[in-house]
Every structure is written in structure tokens, then in C-alpha cells.
Design a protein around this motif. Sequence first.
Motif, PDB file in Angstrom:
ATOM      1  N   ALA A  44       0.829  -1.206   0.000  1.00 31.05           N
ATOM      2  CA  ALA A  44       0.000   0.000   0.000  1.00 31.05           C
ATOM      3  C   ALA A  44       0.865   1.258   0.000  1.00 31.05           C
ATOM      4  CB  ALA A  44      -0.924   0.004   1.220  1.00 31.05           C
ATOM      5  N   ARG A  45       1.941   1.222   0.745  1.00 32.04           N
ATOM      6  CA  ARG A  45       2.823   2.395   0.789  1.00 32.04           C
ATOM      7  C   ARG A  45       3.474   2.638  -0.569  1.00 32.04           C
ATOM      8  NH1 ARG A  45       7.702   4.047   3.890  1.00 32.04           N
ATOM      9  NH2 ARG A  45       7.632   6.299   3.670  1.00 32.04           N
ATOM     10  N   ILE A  46       3.921   1.574  -1.234  1.00 33.88           N
ATOM     11  CA  ILE A  46       4.492   1.714  -2.575  1.00 33.88           C
ATOM     12  C   ILE A  46       3.444   2.308  -3.515  1.00 33.88           C
ATOM     13  CG2 ILE A  46       5.364   0.476  -4.598  1.00 33.88           C
ATOM     14  CD1 ILE A  46       6.550  -1.597  -2.642  1.00 33.88           C
ATOM     15  N   PHE A  47       2.259   1.740  -3.486  1.00 35.38           N
ATOM     16  CA  PHE A  47       1.163   2.158  -4.362  1.00 35.38           C
ATOM     17  C   PHE A  47       0.831   3.634  -4.170  1.00 35.38           C
ATOM     18  CE2 PHE A  47      -3.514   2.480  -4.990  1.00 35.38           C
ATOM     19  CZ  PHE A  47      -3.585   2.175  -6.337  1.00 35.38           C
ATOM     20  N   TYR A  48       0.589   4.040  -2.939  1.00 36.91           N
ATOM     21  CA  TYR A  48       0.175   5.418  -2.681  1.00 36.91           C
ATOM     22  C   TYR A  48       1.323   6.420  -2.860  1.00 36.91           C
ATOM     23  CZ  TYR A  48      -4.391   3.829  -1.162  1.00 36.91           C
ATOM     24  OH  TYR A  48      -5.641   3.278  -1.128  1.00 36.91           O
ATOM     25  N   THR A  49       2.544   6.040  -2.520  1.00 33.95           N
ATOM     26  CA  THR A  49       3.681   6.936  -2.749  1.00 33.95           C
ATOM     27  C   THR A  49       3.867   7.176  -4.233  1.00 33.95           C
ATOM     28  OG1 THR A  49       4.773   6.190  -0.723  1.00 33.95           O
ATOM     29  CG2 THR A  49       6.163   7.274  -2.363  1.00 33.95           C
ATOM     30  N   THR A  50       3.726   6.127  -5.028  1.00 33.93           N
ATOM     31  CA  THR A  50       3.866   6.255  -6.481  1.00 33.93           C
ATOM     32  C   THR A  50       2.795   7.183  -7.039  1.00 33.93           C
ATOM     33  OG1 THR A  50       4.819   4.039  -6.609  1.00 33.93           O
ATOM     34  CG2 THR A  50       3.972   4.979  -8.649  1.00 33.93           C
ATOM     35  N   LEU A  51       1.557   7.004  -6.622  1.00 34.43           N
ATOM     36  CA  LEU A  51       0.480   7.870  -7.112  1.00 34.43           C
ATOM     37  C   LEU A  51       0.645   9.313  -6.648  1.00 34.43           C
ATOM     38  CD1 LEU A  51      -2.670   5.592  -6.732  1.00 34.43           C
ATOM     39  CD2 LEU A  51      -1.387   6.131  -8.806  1.00 34.43           C
ATOM     40  N   GLU A  52       1.110   9.487  -5.416  1.00 31.56           N
ATOM     41  CA  GLU A  52       1.281  10.823  -4.855  1.00 31.56           C
ATOM     42  C   GLU A  52       2.346  11.613  -5.610  1.00 31.56           C
ATOM     43  OE1 GLU A  52       3.410  11.434  -0.900  1.00 31.56           O
ATOM     44  OE2 GLU A  52       1.305  11.603  -0.349  1.00 31.56           O
ATOM     45  N   ARG A  53       3.392  10.946  -6.038  1.00 28.70           N
ATOM     46  CA  ARG A  53       4.528  11.621  -6.689  1.00 28.70           C
ATOM     47  C   ARG A  53       4.574  11.404  -8.204  1.00 28.70           C
ATOM     48  NH1 ARG A  53       7.927  14.747  -3.300  1.00 28.70           N
ATOM     49  NH2 ARG A  53       7.571  14.033  -1.187  1.00 28.70           N
ATOM     50  N   LEU A  54       3.490  10.972  -8.794  1.00 31.36           N
ATOM     51  CA  LEU A  54       3.456  10.579 -10.201  1.00 31.36           C
ATOM     52  C   LEU A  54       4.033  11.605 -11.181  1.00 31.36           C
ATOM     53  CD1 LEU A  54       2.637   8.021 -11.670  1.00 31.36           C
ATOM     54  CD2 LEU A  54       0.402   9.021 -12.034  1.00 31.36           C
ATOM     55  N   PRO A  55       3.631  12.872 -11.139  1.00 27.33           N
ATOM     56  CA  PRO A  55       4.190  13.816 -12.120  1.00 27.33           C
ATOM     57  C   PRO A  55       5.711  13.963 -12.025  1.00 27.33           C
ATOM     58  CG  PRO A  55       2.259  14.755 -11.072  1.00 27.33           C
ATOM     59  CD  PRO A  55       2.586  13.499 -10.327  1.00 27.33           C
ATOM     60  N   LEU A  56       6.235  13.997 -10.814  1.00 29.02           N
ATOM     61  CA  LEU A  56       7.679  14.141 -10.641  1.00 29.02           C
ATOM     62  C   LEU A  56       8.407  12.862 -11.043  1.00 29.02           C
ATOM     63  CD1 LEU A  56       9.881  16.074  -9.821  1.00 29.02           C
ATOM     64  CD2 LEU A  56       9.595  15.330  -7.458  1.00 29.02           C
ATOM     65  N   LEU A  57       7.828  11.709 -10.746  1.00 33.78           N
ATOM     66  CA  LEU A  57       8.422  10.438 -11.174  1.00 33.78           C
ATOM     67  C   LEU A  57       8.482  10.369 -12.700  1.00 33.78           C
ATOM     68  CD1 LEU A  57       6.586   8.001  -8.719  1.00 33.78           C
ATOM     69  CD2 LEU A  57       8.971   8.740  -8.586  1.00 33.78           C
ATOM     70  N   ASP A  58       7.383  10.725 -13.352  1.00 28.51           N
ATOM     71  CA  ASP A  58       7.349  10.692 -14.820  1.00 28.51           C
ATOM     72  C   ASP A  58       8.355  11.673 -15.417  1.00 28.51           C
ATOM     73  OD1 ASP A  58       5.453   8.730 -14.753  1.00 28.51           O
ATOM     74  OD2 ASP A  58       3.797  10.008 -15.418  1.00 28.51           O
ATOM     75  N   TYR A  59       8.445  12.848 -14.843  1.00 25.53           N
ATOM     76  CA  TYR A  59       9.409  13.839 -15.323  1.00 25.53           C
ATOM     77  C   TYR A  59      10.837  13.287 -15.239  1.00 25.53           C
ATOM     78  CZ  TYR A  59      12.313  18.039 -15.354  1.00 25.53           C
ATOM     79  OH  TYR A  59      13.284  18.963 -15.629  1.00 25.53           O
ATOM     80  N   THR A  60      11.168  12.658 -14.126  1.00 23.60           N
ATOM     81  CA  THR A  60      12.512  12.118 -13.935  1.00 23.60           C
ATOM     82  C   THR A  60      12.773  10.946 -14.864  1.00 23.60           C
ATOM     83  OG1 THR A  60      12.372  12.784 -11.616  1.00 23.60           O
ATOM     84  CG2 THR A  60      14.129  11.267 -12.193  1.00 23.60           C
ATOM     85  N   ILE A  61      11.824  10.045 -15.008  1.00 27.75           N
ATOM     86  CA  ILE A  61      11.999   8.874 -15.878  1.00 27.75           C
ATOM     87  C   ILE A  61      12.115   9.303 -17.337  1.00 27.75           C
ATOM     88  CG2 ILE A  61      10.878   6.772 -16.728  1.00 27.75           C
ATOM     89  CD1 ILE A  61       9.687   6.486 -13.857  1.00 27.75           C
ATOM     90  N   ASP A  62      11.338  10.295 -17.731  1.00 22.93           N
ATOM     91  CA  ASP A  62      11.381  10.788 -19.121  1.00 22.93           C
ATOM     92  C   ASP A  62      12.772  11.234 -19.540  1.00 22.93           C
ATOM     93  OD1 ASP A  62       8.875  10.345 -20.163  1.00 22.93           O
ATOM     94  OD2 ASP A  62       8.071  12.287 -19.553  1.00 22.93           O
ATOM     95  N   ARG A  63      13.564  11.673 -18.602  1.00 27.12           N
ATOM     96  CA  ARG A  63      14.914  12.142 -18.923  1.00 27.12           C
ATOM     97  C   ARG A  63      15.831  11.005 -19.383  1.00 27.12           C
ATOM     98  NH1 ARG A  63      16.394  15.983 -13.902  1.00 27.12           N
ATOM     99  NH2 ARG A  63      17.747  17.089 -15.355  1.00 27.12           N
ATOM    100  N   ARG A 117      18.763   3.272 -12.249  1.00 27.76           N
ATOM    101  CA  ARG A 117      20.041   3.667 -11.634  1.00 27.76           C
ATOM    102  C   ARG A 117      20.374   5.123 -11.932  1.00 27.76           C
ATOM    103  NH1 ARG A 117      22.414  -0.045  -8.777  1.00 27.76           N
ATOM    104  NH2 ARG A 117      22.003  -2.227  -9.195  1.00 27.76           N
ATOM    105  N   LYS A 118      20.070   5.577 -13.135  1.00 30.30           N
ATOM    106  CA  LYS A 118      20.321   6.987 -13.479  1.00 30.30           C
ATOM    107  C   LYS A 118      19.294   7.896 -12.813  1.00 30.30           C
ATOM    108  CE  LYS A 118      22.319   5.973 -17.988  1.00 30.30           C
ATOM    109  NZ  LYS A 118      22.042   5.969 -19.438  1.00 30.30           N
ATOM    110  N   ALA A 119      18.034   7.493 -12.843  1.00 31.39           N
ATOM    111  CA  ALA A 119      16.960   8.342 -12.319  1.00 31.39           C
ATOM    112  C   ALA A 119      17.039   8.512 -10.808  1.00 31.39           C
ATOM    113  CB  ALA A 119      15.605   7.773 -12.716  1.00 31.39           C
ATOM    114  N   VAL A 120      17.453   7.464 -10.105  1.00 29.55           N
ATOM    115  CA  VAL A 120      17.504   7.540  -8.646  1.00 29.55           C
ATOM    116  C   VAL A 120      18.507   8.585  -8.176  1.00 29.55           C
ATOM    117  CG1 VAL A 120      18.222   6.254  -6.587  1.00 29.55           C
ATOM    118  CG2 VAL A 120      16.635   5.227  -8.187  1.00 29.55           C
ATOM    119  N   VAL A 121      19.620   8.713  -8.850  1.00 26.45           N
ATOM    120  CA  VAL A 121      20.640   9.665  -8.412  1.00 26.45           C
ATOM    121  C   VAL A 121      20.415  11.069  -8.972  1.00 26.45           C
ATOM    122  CG1 VAL A 121      22.376   7.894  -8.022  1.00 26.45           C
ATOM    123  CG2 VAL A 121      22.244   8.993 -10.248  1.00 26.45           C
TER     124      VAL A 121
END
Length: 180
Positions: A44-63, A117-121
Motif C-alpha cells: 500500500a505504501r508503494i502504491f500510494y507513494t507512487t500515485l502521490e509523486r506521479l508527475p515528478l516520477l514521470d518527469y525524472t523517468i522521461d529524462r 540507476r540513473k533516475a535515482v541519483v
Amino acid sequence: MTPRRLAVKALIHQEQAGYANLVLDAELKKCDPPMNTRDAAFAARIFYTTLERLPLLDYTIDRYTKKPVAKLDAPVRAVLRSGLAQAKYMQVPMSAAVNESVRLTRALAGMVNAVLRKAVVTEVHEDDFAAPLQRLGTYYCLSPAVAKLLYNQYDEEAFAMAAAFYERPATAIRVNTLRT
């Protein structure tokens, strides 16, 4: 079923259609044997954290992907998002988040490993977004309507308000002197 796999399944299901709480509950009920409380809470924590931060996660992954996140296959998109959310916002060690994400996508293991590995840092800063509405929408992960409302009503104070949404409240402990 592992908590990470359940969270990914729930993210895929939620993306297709559904309310987050109902989707997660349905996925938890499908587990056979039932998931223990600790694993269910982690999923549940993974699920909700992912949804909560979705725009920023997508922005970072897109790079770091050749295709935009929106055009990736749903399972790969969910694995990348949840893996990055674990490593960046849940204090899960980077190696654990990346390795477990790679295990979930055997066929695309190399791509998932490299991107995570790139996105995390990668550090994304508030100054990376020049437009105020883009900053509120992407960096602070607010919907366009909420970002516009906050900015129109509070101008520059909207950024401090949005930042406060992600601050953890202080934990207070009170001693019951009638019992101790």
C-alpha cells in the motif's frame, strides 16, 4: 505474491480505471494465500507513494528513456514508477529497489536497470521549472486545476503551501500520568 508485484498490478489496474483505494483493496483480496499485514502495508505504501509523486516520477523517468513514459508498456511504466518511488521517497536502499524492479520485468531487465540507476541519483530542483504552474504541477505533484487555484489565490505563497504537503508532521508522545 510479493508486495512489490501486488503494488505494480494495482498501479496498472488503477491506470486503466478505478479509484485508488478500491483498486488496492481489490488486488489485496485477490491474493491467495492472503498477504500478511506487514507486506500488505508495504504494498500500500508503494502504491500510494507512487500515485502521490506521479508527475515528478514521470518527469525524472522521461529524462532517461527513449520513449515518453506515457508510451511505455503499462507493466514497464508501473515498475519504473514504483521502483523510483521506493528509492527516492521511501528510504528503500537503491540496490534493493532497482534489483527488485528488474526481477519484475525479466524481458526488459537491462533497460529498467539502466533507467532506474540513473533516475535515482538525479536531483530535480524547484528551479528546473520556470513556469509557476509547471513547478506546482510537476515538482509539487499537484493537479493542473489545484495548481492554478493555489497560484491564483496565493501567488508565491503557493509554493510554501505545496512544500508543506510533503513535510512529515512531528510525532508527539504524551505520558498518561494516571496510569504510569
